[in-house]
Design a protein around this motif. Sequence first.
Motif, PDB file in Angstrom:
ATOM      1  N   ALA A   1     -16.863   4.771  17.772  1.00 20.66           N
ATOM      2  CA  ALA A   1     -18.006   4.594  16.869  1.00 20.66           C
ATOM      3  C   ALA A   1     -18.221   3.122  16.541  1.00 20.66           C
ATOM      4  O   ALA A   1     -19.350   2.634  16.515  1.00 20.66           O
ATOM      5  CB  ALA A   1     -17.801   5.407  15.600  1.00 20.66           C
ATOM      6  N   GLU A   2     -17.137   2.400  16.303  1.00 15.10           N
ATOM      7  CA  GLU A   2     -17.253   0.986  15.940  1.00 15.10           C
ATOM      8  C   GLU A   2     -17.778   0.136  17.087  1.00 15.10           C
ATOM      9  O   GLU A   2     -18.330  -0.938  16.859  1.00 15.10           O
ATOM     10  CB  GLU A   2     -15.919   0.472  15.404  1.00 15.10           C
ATOM     11  CG  GLU A   2     -15.630   1.030  14.014  1.00 15.10           C
ATOM     12  CD  GLU A   2     -14.231   0.729  13.494  1.00 15.10           C
ATOM     13  OE1 GLU A   2     -13.382   0.212  14.247  1.00 15.10           O
ATOM     14  OE2 GLU A   2     -13.995   1.054  12.312  1.00 15.10           O
ATOM     15  N   GLN A   3     -17.659   0.614  18.326  1.00 12.79           N
ATOM     16  CA  GLN A   3     -18.254  -0.087  19.460  1.00 12.79           C
ATOM     17  C   GLN A   3     -19.777  -0.029  19.410  1.00 12.79           C
ATOM     18  O   GLN A   3     -20.458  -0.835  20.031  1.00 12.79           O
ATOM     19  CB  GLN A   3     -17.782   0.517  20.788  1.00 12.79           C
ATOM     20  CG  GLN A   3     -16.322   0.314  21.081  1.00 12.79           C
ATOM     21  CD  GLN A   3     -15.879   1.107  22.301  1.00 12.79           C
ATOM     22  OE1 GLN A   3     -16.686   1.634  23.049  1.00 12.79           O
ATOM     23  NE2 GLN A   3     -14.570   1.205  22.479  1.00 12.79           N
ATOM     24  N   HIS A   4     -20.304   0.925  18.650  1.00 12.62           N
ATOM     25  CA  HIS A   4     -21.754   1.129  18.562  1.00 12.62           C
ATOM     26  C   HIS A   4     -22.334   0.660  17.231  1.00 12.62           C
ATOM     27  O   HIS A   4     -23.524   0.850  16.988  1.00 12.62           O
ATOM     28  CB  HIS A   4     -22.083   2.605  18.789  1.00 12.62           C
ATOM     29  CG  HIS A   4     -21.700   3.089  20.145  1.00 12.62           C
ATOM     30  ND1 HIS A   4     -22.427   2.795  21.269  1.00 12.62           N
ATOM     31  CD2 HIS A   4     -20.637   3.797  20.572  1.00 12.62           C
ATOM     32  CE1 HIS A   4     -21.842   3.315  22.324  1.00 12.62           C
ATOM     33  NE2 HIS A   4     -20.743   3.934  21.926  1.00 12.62           N
ATOM     34  N   GLY A   5     -21.526   0.095  16.365  1.00 15.11           N
ATOM     35  CA  GLY A   5     -22.011  -0.383  15.081  1.00 15.11           C
ATOM     36  C   GLY A   5     -20.957  -0.210  14.009  1.00 15.11           C
ATOM     37  O   GLY A   5     -19.797   0.069  14.282  1.00 15.11           O
ATOM     38  N   THR A   6     -21.404  -0.346  12.774  1.00 19.17           N
ATOM     39  CA  THR A   6     -20.494  -0.210  11.636  1.00 19.17           C
ATOM     40  C   THR A   6     -20.257   1.267  11.344  1.00 19.17           C
ATOM     41  O   THR A   6     -21.212   2.049  11.266  1.00 19.17           O
ATOM     42  CB  THR A   6     -21.106  -0.889  10.389  1.00 19.17           C
ATOM     43  OG1 THR A   6     -21.409  -2.234  10.719  1.00 19.17           O
ATOM     44  CG2 THR A   6     -20.167  -0.830   9.213  1.00 19.17           C
ATOM     45  N   LEU A   7     -19.007   1.635  11.171  1.00 19.38           N
ATOM     46  CA  LEU A   7     -18.663   3.020  10.866  1.00 19.38           C
ATOM     47  C   LEU A   7     -19.140   3.342   9.456  1.00 19.38           C
ATOM     48  O   LEU A   7     -18.761   2.693   8.490  1.00 19.38           O
ATOM     49  CB  LEU A   7     -17.145   3.219  10.983  1.00 19.38           C
ATOM     50  CG  LEU A   7     -16.621   4.623  10.721  1.00 19.38           C
ATOM     51  CD1 LEU A   7     -17.168   5.612  11.741  1.00 19.38           C
ATOM     52  CD2 LEU A   7     -15.110   4.628  10.741  1.00 19.38           C
ATOM     53  N   TYR A   8     -19.986   4.353   9.329  1.00 19.69           N
ATOM     54  CA  TYR A   8     -20.521   4.749   8.025  1.00 19.69           C
ATOM     55  C   TYR A   8     -19.549   5.685   7.306  1.00 19.69           C
ATOM     56  O   TYR A   8     -19.162   5.445   6.171  1.00 19.69           O
ATOM     57  CB  TYR A   8     -21.888   5.422   8.210  1.00 19.69           C
ATOM     58  CG  TYR A   8     -22.397   6.130   6.973  1.00 19.69           C
ATOM     59  CD1 TYR A   8     -22.815   5.415   5.854  1.00 19.69           C
ATOM     60  CD2 TYR A   8     -22.423   7.516   6.904  1.00 19.69           C
ATOM     61  CE1 TYR A   8     -23.269   6.064   4.715  1.00 19.69           C
ATOM     62  CE2 TYR A   8     -22.874   8.174   5.778  1.00 19.69           C
ATOM     63  CZ  TYR A   8     -23.287   7.441   4.685  1.00 19.69           C
ATOM     64  OH  TYR A   8     -23.717   8.087   3.555  1.00 19.69           O
ATOM     65  N   LYS A   9     -19.160   6.783   7.967  1.00 18.83           N
ATOM     66  CA  LYS A   9     -18.345   7.803   7.318  1.00 18.83           C
ATOM     67  C   LYS A   9     -17.786   8.745   8.372  1.00 18.83           C
ATOM     68  O   LYS A   9     -18.390   8.946   9.420  1.00 18.83           O
ATOM     69  CB  LYS A   9     -19.247   8.591   6.356  1.00 18.83           C
ATOM     70  CG  LYS A   9     -18.561   9.438   5.341  1.00 18.83           C
ATOM     71  CD  LYS A   9     -19.632  10.049   4.432  1.00 18.83           C
ATOM     72  CE  LYS A   9     -19.084  10.510   3.126  1.00 18.83           C
ATOM     73  NZ  LYS A   9     -20.146  11.021   2.261  1.00 18.83           N
TER      74      LYS A   9
END
Length: 192
Positions: free
Chosen positions: A21-29
Amino acid sequence: MSTKDKGQDPENQLLLLRDFAEQHGTLYKVFTDEASGGKASRANFQAFLLEAYQKRFDLVVFWRLDRFSREGALPTLKYLKELKEHGVDFKSYTEPYLNSLGPWGDVIVSMLATIAAQDLIKISENTKAALARKKKEGVVLGRAAVPVATQDKIKELRASGRSVRAIAAELNISKSAVGKYVIAISGSAEKQ
């Protein structure tokens, strides 16, 4: 997510999913549920859908489609389509073809819709075949008829002013069965 009691450790999946997920942006939740993926009533799944529809994030990643939902093809497709309609893309960690990002996203959703439609056709065909077999074996399908003596008792009790609920309780039959004969009684009385 997987469950530890079945020999699978959800933490293994979560670790890899967080990195992915972090490879695609900031982890929200991170949303996880202990309940079976076959139930829409999962609390965290419902919270996830609500936050997705509120556009709190724009991408959801899941381990595998059956970890996202096991409710069947149509409900799962509905969720994926609703996510897209609310501006939320999806991506599967272990199934690279399940990815709404890029040029093939709409094709994947269309293919899932076709598979879901075929599943419904198969279920319908199987049901029809089973009913045909039962009929051929002489099994009477549908609700059992209410005996004439009971029908007479329903008429008698209704004529004395008893409610449908009271009649059903006294005769130990369903309210809908009583209602059917009450309507029939009312209809025949109106014709006279």
